[in-house]
Motif scaffolding. Structure first.
Motif, mmCIF file in Angstrom:
data_model
loop_
_atom_site.group_PDB
_atom_site.id
_atom_site.type_symbol
_atom_site.label_atom_id
_atom_site.label_comp_id
_atom_site.label_asym_id
_atom_site.label_seq_id
_atom_site.Cartn_x
_atom_site.Cartn_y
_atom_site.Cartn_z
ATOM 1 N N SER A 1 66.488 -1.004 49.732
ATOM 2 C CA SER A 1 67.595 -0.817 48.798
ATOM 3 C C SER A 1 67.616 0.619 48.300
ATOM 4 O O SER A 1 66.564 1.227 48.066
ATOM 5 N N THR A 2 68.810 1.180 48.151
ATOM 6 C CA THR A 2 69.010 2.473 47.507
ATOM 7 C C THR A 2 69.637 2.209 46.147
ATOM 8 O O THR A 2 70.592 1.432 46.033
ATOM 9 N N ASN A 3 69.131 2.879 45.097
ATOM 10 C CA ASN A 3 69.450 2.470 43.731
ATOM 11 C C ASN A 3 69.835 3.651 42.845
ATOM 12 O O ASN A 3 69.224 4.717 42.928
ATOM 13 N N ARG B 1 70.359 0.009 39.815
ATOM 14 C CA ARG B 1 70.973 -1.080 40.568
ATOM 15 C C ARG B 1 71.315 -0.623 41.978
ATOM 16 O O ARG B 1 71.558 0.565 42.226
ATOM 17 N N SER B 2 71.359 -1.564 42.892
ATOM 18 C CA SER B 2 71.603 -1.262 44.297
ATOM 19 C C SER B 2 72.941 -0.559 44.491
ATOM 20 O O SER B 2 73.947 -0.924 43.880
ATOM 21 N N ASP C 1 65.531 -5.389 43.053
ATOM 22 C CA ASP C 1 65.358 -4.027 43.554
ATOM 23 C C ASP C 1 65.880 -3.040 42.510
ATOM 24 O O ASP C 1 66.959 -3.225 41.936
ATOM 25 N N PRO D 1 70.271 1.716 52.964
ATOM 26 C CA PRO D 1 69.431 0.551 53.237
ATOM 27 C C PRO D 1 69.316 0.319 54.746
ATOM 28 O O PRO D 1 70.293 0.465 55.488
#
Length: 228
Positions: free
Chosen positions: A7-9, A28-29, A93, A169
């Motif tokens: 996940s990238t957040n 948050r994602s 995530d 992701p």
């Protein structure tokens, strides 16, 4: 499992109780993130005021976060799951404030200054360890959180950005050639949390930037735990 980005957040800003500022710890994602080197990496100091190394992210406490050595923060899904089991709660995530949630990679066993390739072009370099703070504790809402997190000994990884670009992701994470020393993030985190033997090893290896090296060296000489 092939190491990858799960996940990238990005930060969802919220008030930091007891302070006049917002905090970006609640992440948050997002479909993707753009990473870049946010400021000087000349080793003369932390340069916290240069902000995050992720476009659109938020550093609320610019006295202790952001800058070239704290450009991007990563934490593993495996460790989030471990903590979720310990605490009896779901941890999504990004919940530990990480920009990158990884899978299949033991981040804490990466060596200081080791580089990793993310996807085809992005290159990151392990820089320093995270230190749990009051903002993290307030965000978690768990009694004695700072000491509990520190006692577990796994802090995730702060990275410098060597090769900027887009992270998504599913991108593979490939550790590159290891440096010629044995100081991993577990050892550095132990040193920062008061382990004098670990601190001596880190100082002797000379692997962290001067600001961090000098603090640890003073701590070893004086027998005191360093501040951030």
């Amino acid at each position: 499992m092939t190491p990858r980005i799960r996940s990238t957040n990005l930060a969802r800003p919220k008030p930091d109780p007891g302070t006049p500022r917002l905090t970006g710890i609640d992440k948050r994602s997002a479909p993707a993130i753009e990473v870049f080197a946010p400021g000087p990496a000349d080793g003369d100091g932390p340069h916290y005021g240069d902000g995050p190394g992720v476009a659109g992210d938020l550093v609320g406490d610019s006295q202790h976060h952001g800058g070239a050595h704290k450009a991007v923060y990563a934490f593993s899904r495996e460790e989030l799951d471990w903590w979720g089991s310990e605490l009896g709660r779901d941890l999504p995530d990004g919940w530990f404030g990480e920009n990158l949630t990884t899978e299949g990679l033991d981040l804490d066993r990466l060596l200081v200054n080791q580089r990793v390739r993310v996807g085809d072009a992005v290159e990151l370099e392990v820089s320093i360890s995270r230190q749990p703070c009051a903002t993290f504790a307030r965000h978690m809402g768990e009694r004695g959180w700072v000491k509990r997190f520190a006692a577990h000994g796994r802090c995730g990884a702060y990275f410098r950005v060597v090769g900027p670009g887009t992270v998504r992701p599913g991108d593979a994470v490939t550790p590159l050639e290891a440096p010629e020393h044995d100081i991993d993030l577990v050892t550095l985190f132990a040193a920062e949390m008061g382990d004098d033997d670990a601190a001596r090893r880190v100082v002797a290896a000379g692997v962290v930037p001067p600001h961090w090296h000098d603090r640890l060296a003073r701590r070893v000489r004086r027998g005191r735990s360093p501040s951030r």
